[in-house]
Design a protein around this motif. Structure first.
Motif, PDB file in Angstrom:
ATOM      1  N   ILE A  16      -1.056   7.734  -5.804  1.00 47.81           N
ATOM      2  CA  ILE A  16      -1.718   6.423  -5.860  1.00 47.81           C
ATOM      3  C   ILE A  16      -0.776   5.377  -6.438  1.00 47.81           C
ATOM      4  CG2 ILE A  16      -3.592   5.140  -6.956  1.00 47.81           C
ATOM      5  CD1 ILE A  16      -5.286   7.688  -6.785  1.00 47.81           C
ATOM      6  N   VAL A  17      -0.017   5.762  -7.473  1.00 47.61           N
ATOM      7  CA  VAL A  17       0.961   4.836  -8.055  1.00 47.61           C
ATOM      8  C   VAL A  17       1.995   4.426  -6.995  1.00 47.61           C
ATOM      9  CG1 VAL A  17       2.850   4.636  -9.716  1.00 47.61           C
ATOM     10  CG2 VAL A  17       0.668   5.625 -10.417  1.00 47.61           C
ATOM     11  N   SER A  18       2.467   5.398  -6.214  1.00 47.30           N
ATOM     12  CA  SER A  18       3.425   5.090  -5.146  1.00 47.30           C
ATOM     13  C   SER A  18       2.815   4.135  -4.132  1.00 47.30           C
ATOM     14  CB  SER A  18       3.871   6.388  -4.466  1.00 47.30           C
ATOM     15  OG  SER A  18       4.826   6.138  -3.468  1.00 47.30           O
ATOM     16  N   ALA A  19       1.539   4.344  -3.792  1.00 48.31           N
ATOM     17  CA  ALA A  19       0.862   3.454  -2.844  1.00 48.31           C
ATOM     18  C   ALA A  19       0.724   2.044  -3.408  1.00 48.31           C
ATOM     19  CB  ALA A  19      -0.516   4.025  -2.490  1.00 48.31           C
ATOM     20  N   LEU A  20       0.458   1.933  -4.709  1.00 45.95           N
ATOM     21  CA  LEU A  20       0.355   0.614  -5.332  1.00 45.95           C
ATOM     22  C   LEU A  20       1.707  -0.092  -5.328  1.00 45.95           C
ATOM     23  CD1 LEU A  20      -1.982   1.437  -8.364  1.00 45.95           C
ATOM     24  CD2 LEU A  20      -2.573   0.195  -6.277  1.00 45.95           C
ATOM     25  N   PHE A  21       2.765   0.644  -5.603  1.00 49.59           N
ATOM     26  CA  PHE A  21       4.112   0.062  -5.521  1.00 49.59           C
ATOM     27  C   PHE A  21       4.414  -0.377  -4.086  1.00 49.59           C
ATOM     28  CE2 PHE A  21       5.414   2.281  -9.584  1.00 49.59           C
ATOM     29  CZ  PHE A  21       5.749   1.119 -10.251  1.00 49.59           C
ATOM     30  N   PHE A  22       3.928   0.392  -3.120  1.00 47.39           N
ATOM     31  CA  PHE A  22       4.119   0.036  -1.709  1.00 47.39           C
ATOM     32  C   PHE A  22       3.464  -1.311  -1.415  1.00 47.39           C
ATOM     33  CE2 PHE A  22       2.871  -0.087   2.711  1.00 47.39           C
ATOM     34  CZ  PHE A  22       3.975   0.411   3.382  1.00 47.39           C
ATOM     35  N   ALA A  23       2.225  -1.476  -1.870  1.00 45.77           N
ATOM     36  CA  ALA A  23       1.520  -2.742  -1.645  1.00 45.77           C
ATOM     37  C   ALA A  23       2.234  -3.898  -2.341  1.00 45.77           C
ATOM     38  CB  ALA A  23       0.079  -2.624  -2.139  1.00 45.77           C
ATOM     39  N   ALA A  24       2.719  -3.646  -3.555  1.00 42.86           N
ATOM     40  CA  ALA A  24       3.434  -4.690  -4.295  1.00 42.86           C
ATOM     41  C   ALA A  24       4.727  -5.074  -3.581  1.00 42.86           C
ATOM     42  CB  ALA A  24       3.732  -4.212  -5.711  1.00 42.86           C
ATOM     43  N   THR A  25       5.438  -4.078  -3.056  1.00 42.17           N
ATOM     44  CA  THR A  25       6.685  -4.367  -2.338  1.00 42.17           C
ATOM     45  C   THR A  25       6.416  -5.209  -1.101  1.00 42.17           C
ATOM     46  OG1 THR A  25       7.630  -2.266  -3.099  1.00 42.17           O
ATOM     47  CG2 THR A  25       8.697  -3.332  -1.229  1.00 42.17           C
ATOM     48  N   ALA A  26       5.379  -4.865  -0.349  1.00 46.61           N
ATOM     49  CA  ALA A  26       5.030  -5.652   0.841  1.00 46.61           C
ATOM     50  C   ALA A  26       4.709  -7.090   0.458  1.00 46.61           C
ATOM     51  CB  ALA A  26       3.846  -5.002   1.556  1.00 46.61           C
ATOM     52  N   LEU A  27       3.975  -7.263  -0.628  1.00 41.94           N
ATOM     53  CA  LEU A  27       3.617  -8.609  -1.072  1.00 41.94           C
ATOM     54  C   LEU A  27       4.850  -9.388  -1.511  1.00 41.94           C
ATOM     55  CD1 LEU A  27       1.272 -10.564  -1.681  1.00 41.94           C
ATOM     56  CD2 LEU A  27       1.177  -9.594  -3.988  1.00 41.94           C
ATOM     57  N   PHE A  28       5.725  -8.745  -2.279  1.00 43.41           N
ATOM     58  CA  PHE A  28       6.928  -9.424  -2.760  1.00 43.41           C
ATOM     59  C   PHE A  28       7.851  -9.812  -1.604  1.00 43.41           C
ATOM     60  CE2 PHE A  28       6.492  -6.981  -6.988  1.00 43.41           C
ATOM     61  CZ  PHE A  28       5.712  -7.995  -7.517  1.00 43.41           C
ATOM     62  N   VAL A  29       8.011  -8.919  -0.636  1.00 44.21           N
ATOM     63  CA  VAL A  29       8.889  -9.221   0.501  1.00 44.21           C
ATOM     64  C   VAL A  29       8.306 -10.362   1.320  1.00 44.21           C
ATOM     65  CG1 VAL A  29       9.842  -8.318   2.653  1.00 44.21           C
ATOM     66  CG2 VAL A  29       9.871  -6.906   0.594  1.00 44.21           C
TER      67      VAL A  29
END
Length: 350
Positions: free
Chosen positions: A237-250
């Motif tokens: 779940i932590v990895s998935a949250l980082f994934f969402a954050a990366t998409a938002l930042f990019v």
């Protein structure tokens, strides 16, 4: 003691996946940059971004091998016997990749530069794939003490999807870091270029991650159970949250923050896989306790690992910090002209 050494080994695997993965990702985008003229600018950025740190990233790989060989010799023998071919190809790729990157820039002949560049780029694709395939063979429990070498150990659905996920993750790391490097090197044309590739990589990671989860459900049930329960689930779940954050930042152009979240994706995913296998190093045939070496060896290995982490880790992270903050830029011709002594200075020295 064995659990502590296993945790340190997992920590080193995560460090190599993030640091080495970024370099492999840069090589992937070098491979897909196009012809000499079309790919000139992206390859220029890749050369400048990788030059200060590409060699040091292999420290983590060596650390992993030493810990495995010394602390868990049964696992080392089992894995390297059953999957010697993909691991040998990965090692060969690592050597050829380094040689290609080191030799292509100083080569004067265009044909040699192209040859070395092709070796570097192709090896950057194949090496992470074979490493990921080996991990998939371990996760699916296809290797066990006494297993003979066979293609089934690494050429199976789980291994192939693990290999593809590894390539996609390295491509994501490379694209995100190169986007930030394009900002740092004041190359606005390359910011959009690598930002678009970072978004493509996010899609590729999402698709291959779903594929890995689907195939592990039937092909690696122990790992599936670990990923859907307890600490493995939490880290997934932590990895998935980082994934969402990366998409938002990019998407918002906050590429410097995206570097940290992209590393978080890969690091959390590696720990999720490692904890999902507990208490096994090789599900479901070899536990951490059964694979561990002599207790005195483990004790000394723990001491050596602690000393190495205290001495090496800060130095490596300081190197990363200097590189990402532009403190390791190579001297340009104008810099050299400014540092050359004038005639008057030379006369004074005489």
């Amino acid at each position: 003691m064995a659990d502590l050494v296993a945790f340190v080994m997992l920590l080193a695997v995560a460090a190599y996946a993030c640091a080495g993965g970024t370099d492999y990702g840069a090589g992937f985008w070098d491979l897909t940059a196009g012809g000499a003229e079309r790919g000139k600018r992206p390859r220029w950025l890749i050369d400048h971004a990788m030059a200060p740190v590409w060699e040091v990233n292999n420290v983590w790989l060596i650390f992993v091998l030493v810990l495995m060989w010394t602390g868990f010799p049964v696992m080392f023998q089992t894995v390297f016997t059953a999957m010697w071919l993909p691991l040998a190809l990965a090692v060969l790729g690592t050597v050829l990749r380094g040689a290609g990157f080191a030799l292509r820039k100083p080569s004067r002949r265009l044909a040699r530069r192209r040859l070395y560049g092709a070796v570097f780029a192709v090896a950057s694709l194949l090496t992470p794939f074979f490493l990921g395939a080996a991990v998939g063979g371990v996760a699916s429990g296809r290797v066990a003490p006494g297993t003979e070498a066979s293609a089934d150990a690494w050429a199976n659905p789980t291994s192939l999807l693990f290999g593809l996920l590894t390539v996609a993750a390295t491509a994501l790391l490379g694209a995100v870091f190169l986007t930030a490097d394009a900002v740092r090197f004041d190359a606005p044309d390359l910011v959009g270029y690598f930002r678009f590739r970072a978004l493509l990589s996010l899609v590729a990671v999402a698709l291959t991650a779903v594929g890995v989860l689907l195939v592990t459900h039937g092909d690696a049930p122990h790992v599936w159970h670990g990923l859907t329960h307890g600490a493995g689930l939490a880290l997934a779940i932590v990895s998935a949250l980082f994934f969402a954050a990366t998409a938002l930042f990019v998407l918002r152009g906050r590429v410097h923050r995206a570097r940290f979240s992209a590393v978080g994706i890969v690091g959390a995913a590696v720990f999720a896989w490692g904890l999902a296998q507990r208490p096994y190093l090789i599900p479901t045939s070899l536990t951490v306790a059964d694979a561990a070496g002599d207790s005195q060896t483990l004790a000394w290995l723990s001491v050596v690992s602690l000393v190495a982490l205290l001495l090496v880790a800060p130095a490596v992270f300081f190197l990363y910090w200097m590189d990402t903050h532009g403190e390791l830029e190579p001297l340009t011709e104008s810099d050299l002209r400014r540092t050359r002594p004038s005639r008057g200075d030379a006369a004074d020295g005489d």
